[in-house]
Scaffold this active site. Structure first.
Site, PDB file in Angstrom:
ATOM      1  N   TYR A  53       0.831  -1.193   0.000  1.00  0.00           N
ATOM      2  CA  TYR A  53       0.000   0.000   0.000  1.00  0.00           C
ATOM      3  C   TYR A  53       0.877   1.258   0.000  1.00  0.00           C
ATOM      4  CZ  TYR A  53      -3.583  -3.357   1.516  1.00  0.00           C
ATOM      5  OH  TYR A  53      -4.426  -4.436   1.628  1.00  0.00           O
ATOM      6  N   HIS A 138       0.271 -12.269   1.601  1.00  0.00           N
ATOM      7  CA  HIS A 138      -0.506 -11.392   0.736  1.00  0.00           C
ATOM      8  C   HIS A 138      -0.536 -11.917  -0.697  1.00  0.00           C
ATOM      9  CE1 HIS A 138      -1.416  -6.812  -0.052  1.00  0.00           C
ATOM     10  NE2 HIS A 138      -2.459  -7.583  -0.240  1.00  0.00           N
TER      11      HIS A 138
END
Length: 320
Positions: A53, A138
């Site tokens: 992010y 992830h």
């Protein structure tokens, strides 16, 4: 084993950190801080982030915003699988990664034990913490599900045993990947993105299975990338990270019709739906402003009558 006292339902929802990492467009430091502060003010005590992010920006901003908060009063989750390594530094990440940040860093897939440990160490440094409460693998299905589940996940389990994390899991929008992760017996929690929502429930059997195995589910993407985030979706609404086809907009509005008859908005129903499943311990919602946080809190507090689900099911609009 996972900490039995880990309170995943830490407030009305978890704050998803992609937005304060400049997802799709820039967010000022001041607005990012106000977003986290507003989340705290409405009772949010769970915060999710990732190196992905904003190439570390989300983690840095979150760590700064939480620095003066009592550490035993909130939970933080981050993710492993992508290392951040030096990039060209002559452009931005928006086209390749979706975040409006300079490309002085780039993502490098690395599910190896050393890569997982390095990733978590660097995340802790950006966050200013000595541990995180949950570490997720992830998107392993994007690069190598086999390597992720045979290398990265066992390493996260070791880190749990060492006390560096309290719980471990996998985050993905692939039902197949999360099912394979649950099969390993190493997951405490799965982060299920966009696959168990008011609009569609392809992960319904996985959610039921998690309940039987004692694996917690954190539901994310519950607006289906924005389609369910509007009272009345129209042309241009987003679905699954792209512009929604007309038939999906039509279906979302058919659901909204039923919601209106029960005095509920489509977004309110979207937040309530996944929380009906016993395995779903919480939801995570992204935001890029204090106003968005407060709006989500109001929606999450709405009372949704059970009769709504019955009517949606009778209309063929709900398959759970």
């Amino acid at each position: 084993m996972t900490d039995p006292d880990l309170p995943l339902d830490a407030g009305p929802f978890w704050l998803g950190g992609a937005g304060i990492g400049n997802l799709l467009h820039p967010v000022s430091d001041e607005d990012a801080r106000a977003t986290v502060d507003a989340a705290w003010d409405v009772g949010v005590r769970g915060f999710d982030t990732a190196p992905h992010y904003g190439l570390g920006l989300s983690e840095r901003r979150l760590g700064q915003a939480l620095a003066d908060r009592p550490r035993d009063e909130y939970l933080v989750s981050t993710k492993v699988g992508r290392l951040l390594v030096p990039g060209r530094g002559d452009g931005d990440d928006l086209e390749s990664g979706g975040f409006a940040v300079p490309d002085d860093l780039v993502r490098q897939w690395d599910p190896s034990p050393s890569g997982v440990r390095r990733s978590l160490d660097e995340s802790l440094d950006r966050l200013g913490l000595d541990h995180v409460d949950i570490a997720y693998l992830h998107d392993p299905d994007v690069y190598s599900l086999t390597d992720g589940l045979t290398q990265a996940l066992p390493t996260l389990a070791e880190l749990r045993d060492e006390g560096v994390v309290r719980a471990v899991g996998v985050g993905s929008n692939s039902v197949e990947a999360l099912s394979a992760a649950v099969d390993t017996g190493l997951c405490d929690v799965v982060m299920l993105a966009g696959r168990y929502t008011l609009f569609e429930q392809p992960a319904a059997s996985l959610v039921a299975r998690c309940e039987g195995l004692g694996v917690a589910v954190v539901a994310v993407g519950v607006y289906n990338s924005g389609l369910l985030g509007l009272d009345r979706p129209a042309a241009g609404a987003q679905y699954d990270y792209a512009e929604a086809p007309a038939d999906r907009i039509e279906r979302a509005n058919a659901i909204a019709d039923v919601c209106e008859r029960h005095g509920v908005t489509l977004p309110e129903a979207a937040l309530a739906f996944p929380r009906r499943a016993a395995a779903v311990r919480t939801i995570a919602l992204g935001a890029q402003s204090a106003d968005q946080v407060r709006s989500n809190a109001e929606r999450a507090a709405a009372v949704v009558p059970d009769a709504l689900w019955d009517d949606l099911r009778a209309a063929g609009l709900l398959g759970d």
